[in-house]
Design a protein around this motif. Structure first.
Motif, mmCIF file in Angstrom:
data_model
loop_
_atom_site.group_PDB
_atom_site.id
_atom_site.type_symbol
_atom_site.label_atom_id
_atom_site.label_comp_id
_atom_site.label_asym_id
_atom_site.label_seq_id
_atom_site.Cartn_x
_atom_site.Cartn_y
_atom_site.Cartn_z
ATOM 1 N N ASP A 125 3.448 3.048 -8.510
ATOM 2 C CA ASP A 125 3.723 1.720 -7.971
ATOM 3 C C ASP A 125 4.301 1.768 -6.555
ATOM 4 O OD1 ASP A 125 2.843 0.312 -10.225
ATOM 5 O OD2 ASP A 125 4.787 0.530 -11.201
ATOM 6 N N ASP A 126 4.904 2.886 -6.183
ATOM 7 C CA ASP A 126 5.542 2.999 -4.874
ATOM 8 C C ASP A 126 4.591 3.435 -3.760
ATOM 9 O OD1 ASP A 126 7.906 2.327 -6.098
ATOM 10 O OD2 ASP A 126 8.620 4.402 -6.237
ATOM 11 N N GLY A 128 1.649 2.382 -2.675
ATOM 12 C CA GLY A 128 1.036 1.349 -1.859
ATOM 13 C C GLY A 128 1.982 0.723 -0.849
ATOM 14 N N GLU A 129 3.265 0.987 -0.976
ATOM 15 C CA GLU A 129 4.250 0.415 -0.066
ATOM 16 C C GLU A 129 4.180 1.101 1.294
ATOM 17 O OE1 GLU A 129 8.063 0.749 -1.932
ATOM 18 O OE2 GLU A 129 7.425 -0.380 -3.697
ATOM 19 N N ASP A 130 4.552 0.367 2.327
ATOM 20 C CA ASP A 130 4.574 0.919 3.677
ATOM 21 C C ASP A 130 5.929 1.575 3.909
ATOM 22 O OD1 ASP A 130 3.769 1.573 6.207
ATOM 23 O OD2 ASP A 130 4.339 -0.362 7.066
ATOM 24 N N ARG A 138 0.687 9.630 0.210
ATOM 25 C CA ARG A 138 -0.496 8.813 0.544
ATOM 26 C C ARG A 138 -1.526 9.644 1.281
ATOM 27 N NH1 ARG A 138 3.097 4.612 2.262
ATOM 28 N NH2 ARG A 138 2.581 5.194 4.395
ATOM 29 N N VAL A 148 -5.296 4.240 0.206
ATOM 30 C CA VAL A 148 -4.004 3.572 0.043
ATOM 31 C C VAL A 148 -4.172 2.186 -0.573
ATOM 32 C CG1 VAL A 148 -3.938 2.580 2.372
ATOM 33 C CG2 VAL A 148 -1.798 3.065 1.153
ATOM 34 N N HIS A 149 -5.280 1.508 -0.309
ATOM 35 C CA HIS A 149 -5.492 0.172 -0.871
ATOM 36 C C HIS A 149 -5.614 0.211 -2.394
ATOM 37 C CE1 HIS A 149 -5.731 -1.374 3.127
ATOM 38 N NE2 HIS A 149 -6.701 -0.531 3.422
ATOM 39 N N TRP A 151 -3.862 2.073 -4.341
ATOM 40 C CA TRP A 151 -2.499 2.132 -4.861
ATOM 41 C C TRP A 151 -1.874 0.751 -4.890
ATOM 42 C CZ3 TRP A 151 -1.376 6.446 -7.266
ATOM 43 C CH2 TRP A 151 -1.973 7.635 -6.865
ATOM 44 N N SER A 152 -2.174 -0.069 -3.874
ATOM 45 C CA SER A 152 -1.608 -1.421 -3.804
ATOM 46 C C SER A 152 -2.201 -2.335 -4.859
ATOM 47 C CB SER A 152 -1.870 -2.028 -2.419
ATOM 48 O OG SER A 152 -1.274 -1.243 -1.427
ATOM 49 N N GLU A 153 -3.518 -2.235 -5.074
ATOM 50 C CA GLU A 153 -4.202 -3.147 -5.975
ATOM 51 C C GLU A 153 -4.037 -2.771 -7.445
ATOM 52 O OE1 GLU A 153 -8.265 -3.600 -4.706
ATOM 53 O OE2 GLU A 153 -7.625 -3.846 -2.626
ATOM 54 N N PRO A 155 -2.173 0.533 -9.132
ATOM 55 C CA PRO A 155 -1.583 1.869 -9.056
ATOM 56 C C PRO A 155 -1.937 2.783 -10.222
ATOM 57 C CG PRO A 155 0.124 0.163 -9.097
ATOM 58 C CD PRO A 155 -1.183 -0.524 -9.119
#
Length: 187
Positions: A125-126, A128-130, A138, A148-149, A151-153, A155
């Motif tokens: 869950d972490d 995708g974070e910037d 990443r 990386v996208h 992970w955001s959509e 995880p």
């Protein structure tokens, strides 16, 4: 790549999966401190049958489901997570590599060890974070084809995509189908 968001639906509540290269099934069983005598007369089981019948009703202890897939020993745990223990993973990876994913309602966690050393350990869950702290992870995942996208959509799906890239095994629903060896862990 791992695309089915509902893959392994029967394992959705909690699942611990470990893949090991460079070790035999007997070595893996020994490292998990499971009953090696179960390998003498292996009992072939399916994941669905074990989840429906065995895991819930087993008064003696937890079972591991083990099988060899494409040069890796795969281990599934439903009521335990020994494969996620750093000491177990480092021992399993002494002769190669070991990858563990723990997935459940609280998230998806991935740990990767090479030659007896944990190299990556993170909460999916972490990623995708910037955040600069996860940039190396990443970059590593991106180098293996997991953008990386992803992970955001989703995880959890991205973690399994990474597992596919590392093991070279497609982890769709058909992966869990087939015969596994049921091995007991002490209660």
């Amino acid at each position: 790549m791992y695309a089915a968001r509902d893959s392994w639906a029967q394992l959705d509540e909690f699942m611990c999966a470990t893949w090991i290269s460079g070790a035999t099934v007997a070595e893996v069983v020994q490292t998990f401190n499971a009953r090696s005598e179960d390998l003498t007369h292996p009992r072939a089981v399916t994941v669905q049958d074990e989840v429906e019948d065995g895991f819930a009703a087993d008064p003696i202890g937890v079972r591991l489901l083990i099988r060899e897939v494409a040069g890796w020993v795969a281990v599934l745990e439903v009521r335990s997570s020994r494969g996620a223990d750093d000491a177990v993973l480092t021992a399993l990876s002494q002769g190669g590599r070991a990858l563990n994913i723990v997935a459940g309602e609280r998230g998806t966690y991935l740990t990767y060890a090479v030659q007896g050393r944990v190299t990556h350990d993170f909460d999916a869950d972490d990623i995708g974070e910037d955040d600069p702290e996860v940039r190396e992870i990443r970059d590593w995942a991106n180098g293996l084809g997991v953008d990386v996208h992803e992970w955001s959509e989703y995880p959890g799906g991205a973690a399994f995509s990474l597992a596919e890239a590392i093991t070279g095994t497609e982890l769709d629903d058909s992966w869990a189908v087939g015969e596994w060896i049921g091995v007991r862990l002490p209660g």
